[in-house]
Design an enzyme around this catalytic site. Structure first.
Site, PDB file in Angstrom:
ATOM      1  N   GLY A 171       5.470 -27.125 -35.542  1.00  0.00           N
ATOM      2  CA  GLY A 171       5.154 -28.152 -36.533  1.00  0.00           C
ATOM      3  C   GLY A 171       4.016 -29.002 -36.016  1.00  0.00           C
ATOM      4  O   GLY A 171       4.106 -30.209 -35.915  1.00  0.00           O
ATOM      5  N   ASP A 219       9.880 -33.715 -39.232  1.00  0.00           N
ATOM      6  CA  ASP A 219      10.302 -34.359 -40.480  1.00  0.00           C
ATOM      7  C   ASP A 219      11.767 -34.757 -40.342  1.00  0.00           C
ATOM      8  O   ASP A 219      12.592 -33.946 -39.923  1.00  0.00           O
ATOM      9  CB  ASP A 219      10.123 -33.387 -41.647  1.00  0.00           C
ATOM     10  CG  ASP A 219       8.666 -32.952 -41.807  1.00  0.00           C
ATOM     11  OD1 ASP A 219       7.782 -33.767 -41.489  1.00  0.00           O
ATOM     12  OD2 ASP A 219       8.423 -31.801 -42.231  1.00  0.00           O
TER      13      ASP A 219
HETATM   14  C1  LIG Z   1       5.498 -35.247 -39.310  1.00  0.00           C
HETATM   15  S1  LIG Z   1       4.600 -33.825 -38.965  1.00  0.00           S
HETATM   16  C2  LIG Z   1       4.203 -33.966 -37.241  1.00  0.00           C
HETATM   17  C3  LIG Z   1       2.935 -33.269 -36.887  1.00  0.00           C
HETATM   18  C4  LIG Z   1       2.542 -33.261 -35.400  1.00  0.00           C
HETATM   19  N1  LIG Z   1       3.528 -32.606 -34.573  1.00  0.00           N
HETATM   20  C5  LIG Z   1       2.283 -34.645 -34.902  1.00  0.00           C
HETATM   21  O1  LIG Z   1       3.063 -35.105 -34.075  1.00  0.00           O
HETATM   22  O2  LIG Z   1       1.314 -35.248 -35.295  1.00  0.00           O
HETATM   23  C6  LIG Z   1       5.756 -32.493 -38.972  1.00  0.00           C
HETATM   24  C7  LIG Z   1       5.071 -31.173 -39.231  1.00  0.00           C
HETATM   25  O3  LIG Z   1       5.994 -30.108 -39.110  1.00  0.00           O
HETATM   26  C8  LIG Z   1       5.675 -29.152 -40.089  1.00  0.00           C
HETATM   27  N2  LIG Z   1       6.874 -28.319 -40.327  1.00  0.00           N
HETATM   28  C9  LIG Z   1       8.024 -28.708 -40.912  1.00  0.00           C
HETATM   29  N3  LIG Z   1       8.878 -27.673 -40.972  1.00  0.00           N
HETATM   30  C10 LIG Z   1       8.235 -26.618 -40.422  1.00  0.00           C
HETATM   31  C11 LIG Z   1       8.624 -25.271 -40.204  1.00  0.00           C
HETATM   32  N4  LIG Z   1       9.802 -24.828 -40.581  1.00  0.00           N
HETATM   33  N5  LIG Z   1       7.744 -24.442 -39.611  1.00  0.00           N
HETATM   34  C12 LIG Z   1       6.526 -24.907 -39.224  1.00  0.00           C
HETATM   35  N6  LIG Z   1       6.123 -26.177 -39.411  1.00  0.00           N
HETATM   36  C13 LIG Z   1       6.968 -27.018 -40.000  1.00  0.00           C
HETATM   37  C14 LIG Z   1       5.279 -29.980 -41.277  1.00  0.00           C
HETATM   38  O4  LIG Z   1       4.513 -29.249 -42.209  1.00  0.00           O
HETATM   39  C15 LIG Z   1       4.500 -31.109 -40.625  1.00  0.00           C
HETATM   40  O5  LIG Z   1       3.123 -30.832 -40.558  1.00  0.00           O
END
Ligand SMILES: C[S@@+](CC[C@H](N)C(=O)[O-])C[C@H]1O[C@@H](n2cnc3c(N)ncnc32)[C@H](O)[C@@H]1O
Lengths: 563, 322
Positions: free
Chosen positions: B85, B193
């Site tokens: 993510g 999330d």
């Molecule tokens: C709040 S963001 C945090 C982004 C980054 N890690 C940061 O700290 O800036 C959470 C990210 O996880 C991704 N995400 C959520 N569920 C996911 C999954 N099942 N597989 C891959 N990415 C996922 C979301 O699309 C989002 O971009």
């Protein structure tokens, strides 16, 4: 219109082949038959024949003796305390038998009988000693454990409502524990002989609890000290419950009202689960294999270390629907699914040994069917699928069953595999060639009268019973056959496993008119089938042909959109 | 003709950015997307059936053995660090020069966010392209298998940011399609999330059952880094990793599979980094998850708190009775 048999299970006590019982569910009912002499034995729930006997004499014979006995047992057995959301609540604690005996008028009787009928059975499992049967009903997410008496009566021992819809149930190698794989991707374990705790209040808390059930810290399994043979008497049951209360003082506060444990989970719909023990440097090690809609077969350690993933068997390109480990070759795994091939694996290292394409034998079968003058056109296809185009000729493997076979002429002991596919009126027969480590196609038996729904191996009688779709046309999962065709069809067929002139295993149609007639009459007499389970209802199709809906549709992006 | 919609403008921008890779960094506003993707639905995802079938050559062209005869051509070294993510890729970009001899992969479910990170990495690679190779000394020099090895052992020749990449996937479903057993040394789960509702807890990227998959791809001794600004989620993740494998069913282990690792207080990371050993590494990585992730920066700007958890994976327990 009689409802086809959607699930079959053969139960026999060791050394008592002549008393072997075929457990067969048709819609919400579970019927039992003696396979050897082909006689009808009993029906669960037992109320229905009595309900009908007032107007139909034939059923009196069907339920005679059986009903009375079941009734007594039902008095003893635990009352189902909680009804599922879907069906209206039962207004008293009595069984349906009692309701009828109480002398309702015809209308009242029907009104009160209907709610007592549970949703259709979607899975059956049994212990190897033939003493217990497990039945899963999908819509109410309920797992029921029965004692199977020698006379074929099913005595309900427990009724446990899972947090999510079960997709598969299986017993651990020691047969003390049930594993239940669900639609949400989780595998829970529950003691086979476990009971629901008292008291059960269907409060808001409970509902919330069902949702959270799997997130709770695991509880300790309750090991009943009473044996399985004693728990259906009232006194023992009470003792068992008392004991349970003491052993689990906090259990009553838990939201799921029975002992259970979350073992493992996929973020995908689970399609099958199986357990196996293999010896590794003289120690027995248990494993759990679980398959999902996203093409994964996961290999985890057995209880109590199911949280350790040992590996994956990756290679399927569509959803997996069935896993089968031949008991004689516990290192091998045969799997099948929506990619129209049988896979043979060395599951421990996760290596594919062989991928056997079933499209050719299926095409051959269709061609043969097309050549038959009186039969339906083979090109009648699933209309919905035809619209979306690409699904037109896809099929999914729906059953993989193994049987042992030994030649009577030469010294040969082999494992055979019987496979059926959704919407295909045939049995495909294979053998495991142990020397080459491969599967060999031995023959295709079809086109049969109707699409094969379920298959049960009657090992101790060298036979196979298969149930067929009596409602839809052969090769179609949507086109309803004419009334005339439906009437002429048999709901089951029997094959004998024998050998050909070259001393190879093969199958032969086996005339077993007693069993076939008994099973046909039984569904003819079934008094009540819920409206939505009739031929035109989508739920019958979902029940008989649920696998195709697992296929990914591709197409547009879901849930991810530019804002 | 109506003026182009916002959406069309974004599409056009992204397209030109991708077809003419430039050294200018992409602008985030052209890659906006809904905040959440449903991890349970089928997205149009492509993934290898098994890790060995993954073609990594578009991702890490500098780490592909050009002489390999197998298809797809394998990496010269395995990916060992995963940012699950990864969002807009801040952590990857920060770690790339700090861990030059490791391959890092960001995994992200949202299409446009992934594209942004791809474009960002391309631009960074172009900005930091290595000087052109000196002309070959003699024409007879054979393409020796050593070439790729020397390329990877002397990072300056490779150029910066060649060791990071990103791909679009749903990690909750497809982690084992990309990584084999015990392949990874580090997993980052930064600002996942939160999915507040109890009913949605299965949608969380850290759950009891997903810990099993993280343990599968992580080698014994490997680390998991978690960070969140939601205290409850921080505790939840702590309970999931800390309690994992510690089962009350009799046969379970006394200790779980993940061991908590001490982390520096905010502001103390630099002190740790100077100490050497594991503390230096943990200090550096914790500083990065706090300060270099996009979310970490945002939370910092708003004066919010950040809850960090670091876990070391133990060896698998002995089989029962062995
Ligand atoms: C709040 S963001 C945090 C982004 C980054 N890690 C940061 O700290 O800036 C959470 C990210 O996880 C991704 N995400 C959520 N569920 C996911 C999954 N099942 N597989 C891959 N990415 C996922 C979301 O699309 C989002 O971009």
């Amino acid at each position: 219109m009689p409802h086809p048999y959607q699930c079959l299970l053969y139960c026999s006590r060791p050394g008592q082949a002549e008393a072997g019982i075929l457990v067969a569910s048709s819609g919400p009912y579970i019927h039992t038959f003696n396979v050897h002499n082909g006689t009808y034995l009993s029906t669960w729930p037992s109320g229905q024949e009595t309900g009908k006997s007032s107007k139909d004499d034939a059923t009196a014979e069907l339920g005679s003796g059986v009903t009375a006995e079941t009734e007594t047992h039902q008095e003893d057995s635990q009352r189902p305390r909680k009804r599922q959301k879907l069906s209206p609540p039962r207004d008293d604690s009595g069984s349906s038998t009692e309701i009828v005996v109480n002398g309702e008028d015809e209308d009242g009787q029907n009104r009160r009988l209907k709610p007592a009928i549970s949703p259709p059975v979607i899975k059956l499992a049994g212990t190897s000693n033939g003493h217990h049967v497990v039945a899963v009903t999908g819509e109410d997410k309920c797992i029921r454990v029965f004692e199977l008496l020698e006379d074929g009566c099913l005595i309900q021992l427990s009724e446990r409502v899972m947090p999510k819809r079960p997709c598969a149930v299986v017993l651990t190698p020691d047969e003390s524990t049930l594993l239940c794989a669900d639609k949400f991707g989780d595998v829970h374990s529950l003691p086979l002989m476990g009971q629901t705790h008292e008291p059960i209040l269907c409060s808001a808390d409970d509902k919330q609890g069902l949702e959270n059930g799997s997130k709770e810290p695991p509880q300790r399994d309750f090991v009943p000290s009473a044996s399985s043979l004693t728990v259906h008497t009232k006194g023992n049951r009470e003792a068992l419950r008392q004991q349970q209360k003491i052993k689990n003082p906090k259990a009553e506060k838990k939201s799921l009202n029975f002992d259970h444990q979350l073992l493992l989970g996929h973020v995908s719909l689970l399609t099958d689960v199986t357990c196996v023990s293999i010896s590794s440097s003289n120690k027995m090690r248990n494993y759990i294999l679980s398959s999902d809609r996203d093409e994964h077969i996961r290999v985890s350690r057995g209880i109590p270390q199911a949280h350790i993933i040992e590996g994956y068997c990756l290679g399927h390109t569509e959803f997996i629907s069935k896993l089968c480990i031949p008991p004689a070759h516990p290192h091998l795994l045969i799997s099948g699914g929506g990619d129209e091939s049988l896979f043979l694996w060395d599951w421990h290292p996760g290596k594919i040994r062989q991928k056997l394409d079933l499209r050719r034998p299926v095409e051959d079968l269709k061609r043969r069917h097309g050549l038959e003058p009186a039969s339906a056109k083979p090109t009648i296809r699933d209309q919905e699928a035809a619209v979306s185009g690409d699904l037109e000729d896809k099929f999914a493997i729906s059953n993989i069953r193994v049987h042992d076979w030994s030649s009577s002429k030469v010294n040969k002991l082999e494992t055979g595999i019987i496979v059926s596919c959704e919407g295909i009126p045939a049995l495909f027969h294979f053998r495991i060639d142990t020397e080459a480590g491969k599967i060999e196609h031995m023959g295709t038996y079809g086109p049969l009268e109707g699409n094969v729904i379920d298959v049960a191996v009657i090992q101790d009688q060298g036979a196979v019973v298969y149930s067929m779709d009596t409602v839809h046309e052969a090769f179609s999962t949507t086109t309803v056959a004419t009334d005339q065709v439906q009437k002429e069809r048999f709901p089951i067929g029997v094959m004998k496993i024998t050998e050909n002139a070259r001393s190879n295993m093969c199958m032969q149609q086996h005339q077993h008119p007693q069993l076939i007639t008994a099973m046909e009459q039984c569904i003819q007499r079934q008094s009540f089938i819920p409206e939505n389970l009739t031929a035109k209802g989508k739920s019958m199709r979902d029940l008989l042909y649920g696998l195709e809906s697992l296929r990914k549709r591709g197409g547009e992006e879901q849930n991810v959109r530019d804002d | 003709m109506p003026p182009p919609t916002k959406r069309q403008k974004r599409e056009q921008y992204r397209q030109t950015h991708q077809t003419n890779p430039s050294t200018s960094l992409p602008k985030k506003k052209f890659y906006r997307q809904r905040a959440h993707a449903n991890p349970f639905s089928d997205h149009q995802l492509t993934y290898p059936t098994i890790p060995s079938q993954m073609d990594w050559s578009p991702h890490y062209p500098a780490f592909i053995n050009p002489n390999a005869t197998t298809s797809p051509k394998p990496l010269t070294k395995p990916i060992t660090i995963a940012d699950i993510g990864c969002g807009f890729g801040g952590l990857l970009v920060a770690l790339a020069p700090l861990l030059p001899s490791s391959l890092l992969l960001g995994l992200e479910i949202r299409t446009q966010v992934t594209e942004y990170v791809q474009d960002r990495i391309s631009a960074l690679r172009a900005q930091h392209a290595p000087p052109p190779l000196p002309p070959p000394i003699s024409t007879s020099s054979l393409p020796s298998p050593d070439r790729s090895a020397s390329a990877s052992s002397s990072p300056p020749l490779v150029g910066l940011y060649q060791n990071i990449s990103v791909l679009r996937t749903n990690t909750m479903k497809f982690l084992p399609n990309f990584f084999s057993r015990h392949q990874l040394s580090h997993i980052f789960l930064c600002f996942p999330d939160p999915h507040f509702k109890t009913r949605k807890h299965k949608a969380r990227i850290v759950s009891e059952t997903l810990c099993a998959e993280y343990a599968y791809v992580l080698r014994p001794g490997g680390y998991v880094f978690t960070i969140t600004d939601v205290e409850e989620l921080g505790m939840w993740m702590g309970e999931r990793f800390g309690g994992f494998g510690k089962r009350g069913d009799g046969g379970g282990e006394e200790r779980g599979l993940f061991e908590r690792v001490e982390v520096p207080e905010e502001g103390e990371e630099g002190v740790w980094e100077r100490e050497g050993g594991e503390r230096a590494e943990v200090g550096m990585l914790v500083r990065c998850v706090r300060e270099e992730t996009e979310e970490g920066k945002k939370v910092g700007r708003n004066g919010g708190r950040k809850f960090v958890g670091v876990w070391r994976r133990r060896e698998d327990p002995a089989w029962p009775g062995e």
